[in-house]
Design a protein around this motif. Sequence first.
Motif, PDB file in Angstrom:
ATOM      1  N   PRO A  47     -20.051 -41.224 -24.772  1.00  0.00           N
ATOM      2  CA  PRO A  47     -18.730 -40.603 -24.868  1.00  0.00           C
ATOM      3  C   PRO A  47     -18.656 -39.415 -25.825  1.00  0.00           C
ATOM      4  O   PRO A  47     -19.453 -39.307 -26.758  1.00  0.00           O
ATOM      5  N   TRP A  48     -17.690 -38.589 -25.577  1.00  0.00           N
ATOM      6  CA  TRP A  48     -17.338 -37.527 -26.519  1.00  0.00           C
ATOM      7  C   TRP A  48     -16.573 -38.159 -27.677  1.00  0.00           C
ATOM      8  O   TRP A  48     -15.929 -39.197 -27.517  1.00  0.00           O
ATOM      9  N   ASN A  49     -16.667 -37.497 -28.825  1.00  0.00           N
ATOM     10  CA  ASN A  49     -15.975 -37.997 -30.019  1.00  0.00           C
ATOM     11  C   ASN A  49     -15.163 -36.886 -30.663  1.00  0.00           C
ATOM     12  O   ASN A  49     -15.485 -35.712 -30.494  1.00  0.00           O
ATOM     13  N   THR A  50     -14.168 -37.281 -31.422  1.00  0.00           N
ATOM     14  CA  THR A  50     -13.340 -36.280 -32.111  1.00  0.00           C
ATOM     15  C   THR A  50     -13.270 -36.599 -33.608  1.00  0.00           C
ATOM     16  O   THR A  50     -12.249 -37.076 -34.099  1.00  0.00           O
ATOM     17  N   PRO A  51     -14.378 -36.325 -34.328  1.00  0.00           N
ATOM     18  CA  PRO A  51     -14.354 -36.613 -35.767  1.00  0.00           C
ATOM     19  C   PRO A  51     -13.486 -35.617 -36.531  1.00  0.00           C
ATOM     20  O   PRO A  51     -13.281 -34.483 -36.074  1.00  0.00           O
ATOM     21  N   GLU A  52     -12.996 -36.062 -37.669  1.00  0.00           N
ATOM     22  CA  GLU A  52     -12.200 -35.186 -38.540  1.00  0.00           C
ATOM     23  C   GLU A  52     -13.105 -34.078 -39.092  1.00  0.00           C
ATOM     24  O   GLU A  52     -14.163 -34.363 -39.668  1.00  0.00           O
TER      25      GLU A  52
ATOM     26  N   ALA B  51      -9.961 -31.834 -19.810  1.00  0.00           N
ATOM     27  CA  ALA B  51     -10.861 -31.255 -18.799  1.00  0.00           C
ATOM     28  C   ALA B  51     -12.133 -32.100 -18.679  1.00  0.00           C
ATOM     29  O   ALA B  51     -12.619 -32.350 -17.574  1.00  0.00           O
ATOM     30  N   LEU B  52     -12.658 -32.551 -19.807  1.00  0.00           N
ATOM     31  CA  LEU B  52     -13.861 -33.388 -19.781  1.00  0.00           C
ATOM     32  C   LEU B  52     -13.576 -34.718 -19.084  1.00  0.00           C
ATOM     33  O   LEU B  52     -14.354 -35.185 -18.254  1.00  0.00           O
ATOM     34  N   LEU B  53     -12.447 -35.304 -19.422  1.00  0.00           N
ATOM     35  CA  LEU B  53     -12.089 -36.595 -18.812  1.00  0.00           C
ATOM     36  C   LEU B  53     -11.855 -36.438 -17.310  1.00  0.00           C
ATOM     37  O   LEU B  53     -12.247 -37.297 -16.523  1.00  0.00           O
ATOM     38  N   ALA B  54     -11.238 -35.342 -16.948  1.00  0.00           N
ATOM     39  CA  ALA B  54     -10.977 -35.104 -15.519  1.00  0.00           C
ATOM     40  C   ALA B  54     -12.279 -34.981 -14.735  1.00  0.00           C
ATOM     41  O   ALA B  54     -12.307 -35.235 -13.533  1.00  0.00           O
ATOM     42  N   LYS B  55     -13.347 -34.595 -15.422  1.00  0.00           N
ATOM     43  CA  LYS B  55     -14.651 -34.473 -14.753  1.00  0.00           C
ATOM     44  C   LYS B  55     -15.429 -35.792 -14.798  1.00  0.00           C
ATOM     45  O   LYS B  55     -16.618 -35.825 -14.500  1.00  0.00           O
ATOM     46  N   GLY B  56     -14.763 -36.871 -15.207  1.00  0.00           N
ATOM     47  CA  GLY B  56     -15.381 -38.193 -15.172  1.00  0.00           C
ATOM     48  C   GLY B  56     -16.172 -38.540 -16.423  1.00  0.00           C
ATOM     49  O   GLY B  56     -16.893 -39.536 -16.442  1.00  0.00           O
TER      50      GLY B  56
ATOM     51  N   SER C   1     -16.420 -39.564 -20.571  1.00  0.00           N
ATOM     52  CA  SER C   1     -15.656 -40.526 -21.356  1.00  0.00           C
ATOM     53  C   SER C   1     -15.388 -39.975 -22.751  1.00  0.00           C
ATOM     54  O   SER C   1     -16.085 -39.072 -23.214  1.00  0.00           O
ATOM     55  N   LEU C   2     -14.382 -40.529 -23.351  1.00  0.00           N
ATOM     56  CA  LEU C   2     -13.968 -40.076 -24.681  1.00  0.00           C
ATOM     57  C   LEU C   2     -13.762 -41.285 -25.573  1.00  0.00           C
ATOM     58  O   LEU C   2     -13.135 -42.265 -25.155  1.00  0.00           O
ATOM     59  N   MET C   3     -14.328 -41.218 -26.770  1.00  0.00           N
ATOM     60  CA  MET C   3     -14.051 -42.272 -27.737  1.00  0.00           C
ATOM     61  C   MET C   3     -13.028 -41.745 -28.722  1.00  0.00           C
ATOM     62  O   MET C   3     -13.224 -40.696 -29.325  1.00  0.00           O
TER      63      MET C   3
END
Lengths: 245, 83
Positions: free
Chosen positions: A90-95, A135-140, A142-144
């Motif tokens: 998955p993609w991540n969104t760290p601070e 956009a990433l999620l729409a392409k299937g 995953s996101l954490m």
Amino acid sequence: MKRLNVRLQDLIARISVPFTFGVSQLLLRGFLGYRMENLKAFRAKIRSLLARQEGPVILCPNHLTMIDSLLLIWAMTPAWKAISKPRHFPWNTPEKKNFYHNAVLRFFCYIGKCLPVVRQGPPQQTKILMTKLKALLAKGQSLMMFPEGTRSVSGRVDTKNFAYGIGKIIDDLRQDGLKPQVLCLYMRGRKQEGKSTVPRRGDRFFIDAELVDPHTPHSGLRAARDLATQIVQRLAGMEQAYFSR
Amino acid sequence: MTQTAAFDKVVAIIGPFAKNADALKAATRDTKILADLGVNSARLVDIILAFEDEFNIAIDDDTADKIRTLGDAVDQIVALVKD
């Protein structure tokens, strides 16, 4: 251009998986001595849950340490699967403040599929990040995303002071006609009491996952709050189950 | 609705979310909701929704993004109440 940058990052991250996962294993298992309980059973559960339907997957874990993402990715997927199935990495969104202050961390964040988030940043910047994530999620992919927004101060899932960003993403994806799956993950080191930078050396981790399908009759900010609340409450329920075992 | 009446209600709504009580007591139109009052950014959504309930208005995302100070909140609310 921004989307191209993200696609390039995705490609480089996938090529780098043997290196990234190798370093991660060396650090987590070798140096810090961590072990996952029931790793095979957990990975089988993840495979089964993710195989149920196509579409965006949002992973929503509880949050106790600064390396939760690293531990969760190790628990969820072997390296070969991370290369072949992007949904398992998955993609991540760290601070940004915590992870982008030196070049080494920035490098590992890049090849670890991270997109930095600036807490209390300008709305325009947050919007750009949200657009990239959607956009990433729409392409299937995953996101954490940690629905609490920050590590839990009390050491327990915070059902009062949590962020609603996750709810906004889900609501927006649904507005776009997508059907995001939400996978709640509850992980806790057996020696973990409250929040910390890293778990104690040699800790063993309990981990569990549940698919949730949050729904709301509301729209806009109210929908975001409602959806985020349902996810956090599910995590709190998983925590309750952990402590009552 | 007057600006003063709206301001008083706005301060009352934000009160429970403000960590800086002194700044809240001395609040003016220029007081920044996050930076000066110490409101957690995640709670800004709760505040916006409380405005909607209290003033019986609908605040869209773009309008919500423009609210930085107490004065911004008052101006948006007064404009929406008039509509």
